[in-house]
Design an enzyme around this catalytic site. Structure first.
Site: not given
Ligand code: NAD
Ligand code: UDP
Length: 315
Positions: A32, A144
Site C-alpha cells: 500500500d 477511474y
Molecule cells: P480504498 O480507497 O479504501 O482502498 C484503496 C487502497 O489502495 C488504499 O489503501 C490506498 O492507499 C491504496 N492505493 C491507492 N493507490 C495506490 C498505489 N498507487 N499504490 C499502492 N496502493 C495504492 O478503496 P476500496 O473501497 O477498498 O477499494 C478497493 C478496490 O476495489 C479499488 O480498486 C476499487 O476501485 C475497487 N472497487 C471498490 C468499490 C467499493 O464500493 N468500495 C466498488 C468497485 C470497485
C-alpha cells in the site's frame, strides 16, 4: 499454505480481505502507498508472523515469490480518485501492468478488482456483464472508469498472449466497517452526518439509484471467484447486491436507523454522476453459487455501530 499478495491491503476492502486470507491459514503480503488506506485498518494484524505490510506504490514494479495476487490498489471514492486524476490512471494502468508482469513471471493467479463504473451511466438496467457500457472518456470520472477499463483490457490480453491465469470481478457499491469517515462516498457520508445530527447532503434530487452490498458478501464473492475451478472461468463477473435504493431512500433509512435529527439538504449533482445502477448477478449465481446474504438494514446497522464507536475516538 499459499503466499498471497494484496495490493491496496490497507484500504477498506483490502484490510477485510487480508483478515480473511490470514484466518484461512495463508501467508499475506499487503502492499500500500497509504494514499487512502490507513495503518489502523490492519494494525491488529502486524504482530502476525504470516502478515507483512510493505509501503509500495504499484506504479513501480514489485518482485516477490507469490501464488496469488488480488489487485485492489486504487482510490475508489470519486473525491479521492479525482484529486489527482493522472495518478489514478497511472495506478490503474501501470499498476495492472506491473502486477500482471509479476503474475506472469511467477505463474501466479491474479484477480482484478474492477468496478461497476466500467458501465458508466448505463442505458441498460440492470447491468449484465455483456453490456459494454456508456462512459464519457473526457469526463471527470473517466480517470477511474477508463483506467479500470484499460486494466480489464490488459488482463484479458495477458491471458490471451501469455496464458496468465486471470480473474476479473466487477464490484458494485460496497460499504461496511473500516470505510474512512472522510472517504466521501455516500454511505459513510450519510452515516457520519446522521450520527452528528448534521445536514444530510444529497447531490441532485436524490432520485439517482445505487445498489449497496455489505463488505462480508463482497469478500465471499472475491474468495469464490479466485478459487473457482476450472480456471477458464475468468469473468468478468458482477459481484453486488441487486437491492436498489434511490439516494433519497437511503438518506431516509439512515436517518431512521440512527434516530437522527438531521435534515436533508440538496446540493448540485456532480458531472456525469450515473442515474441508475443495479447488478445483474445471474452469472455469479450460476457459476459461483454466490449471492448476497446480508440484508441492507442489517449491514447498515453494523456500519452505523462502527462509525458510532469511531466518532467517540479521535480519528
Ligand atoms: P480504498 O480507497 O479504501 O482502498 C484503496 C487502497 O489502495 C488504499 O489503501 C490506498 O492507499 C491504496 N492505493 C491507492 N493507490 C495506490 C498505489 N498507487 N499504490 C499502492 N496502493 C495504492 O478503496 P476500496 O473501497 O477498498 O477499494 C478497493 C478496490 O476495489 C479499488 O480498486 C476499487 O476501485 C475497487 N472497487 C471498490 C468499490 C467499493 O464500493 N468500495 C466498488 C468497485 C470497485
Ligand atoms: N452522494 C450524495 N451525497 C453524498 C455523497 C454521494 O448524494 O454526500 C451521491 C452521489 O452523487 C451518487 C451516489 O450518492 O449519486 C453514490 O455516490 P458514491 O460516491 O458513494 O459512489 P458512486 O457515485 O461512485 O457510485
Amino acid at each position: 499454505m499459499k503466499r498471497i499478495l494484496v495490493t491496496g491491503g490497507a484500504g477498506f476492502i483490502g484490510s477485510h480481505l487480508c483478515e480473511k486470507l490470514l484466518s484461512e491459514g495463508n501467508e499475506v503480503i499487503a502492499l500500500d502507498n497509504f494514499f487512502t488506506g490507513n495503518k489502523k485498518n490492519i494494525i491488529h494484524l502486524l504482530d502476525n508472523p504470516y502478515f507483512e505490510l510493505i509501503r509500495h506504490d504499484v506504479t513501480m514494479p514489485f518482485f516477490a515469490e507469490i501464488d496469488e495476487i488480488y489487485n485492489l490498489a486504487c482510490p475508489a471514492s470519486p473525491v479521492h480518485y479525482q484529486y489527482n486524476a493522472i495518478k489514478t490512471v497511472k495506478t490503474s494502468v501501470m499498476g495492472a501492468i506491473n502486477m500482471l508482469g509479476l503474475a506472469k513471471r511467477v505463474n501466479a493467479k491474479i484477480l482484478q478488482a474492477s468496478t461497476s463504473e466500467v458501465y458508466g451511466d448505463p442505458e441498460i438496467h440492470p447491468q449484465p456483464e455483456t453490456y459494454w457500457g456508456n462512459v464519457n472518456p473526457l469526463g471527470i470520472r473517466s480517470c477511474y472508469d477508463e483506467g479500470k477499463r484499460v486494466a480489464e483490457t490488459l488482463f484479458i490480453n495477458y491471458r490471451r498472449q501469455n496464458k496468465v491465469r486471470i480473474k476479473i470481478v466487477r464490484i458494485f457499491n460496497t460499504y461496511g466497517p473500516k470505510m474512512h469517515p472522510n472517504d466521501g462516498r455516500v454511505v459513510s457520508n450519510f452515516i457520519v452526518q446522521a450520527l452528528q445530527n448534521k445536514e444530510i447532503t444529497i447531490y441532485g434530487d436524490g432520485n439517482q439509484t445505487r445498489s449497496f452490498q455489505y463488505i462480508d458478501d463482497l469478500i465471499s464473492g472475491l474468495d469464490k471467484m479466485m478459487n473457482y475451478t476450472p480456471e477458464d472461468f475468468y469473468g468478468p463477473v458482477n459481484i453486488g447486491n441487486p437491492e436498489e435504493f434511490t439516494i433519497f431512500e437511503l438518506a431516509q433509512l439512515i436517518i431512521k436507523l440512527t434516530n437522527s435529527k438531521s435534515k436533508i439538504s440538496f446540493l448540485p449533482l456532480p458531472e456525469d454522476d450515473p442515474l441508475q445502477r443495479k447488478p445483474d448477478i445471474s452469472l455469479a449465481k450460476e457459476m459461483l453459487k454466490w449471492e448476497p446474504t446480508i440484508h441492507p438494514k442489517d449491514g447498515l446497522l453494523k456500519t452505523i455501530d462502527y462509525f458510532d464507536n469511531l466518532l467517540k475516538e479521535d480519528f
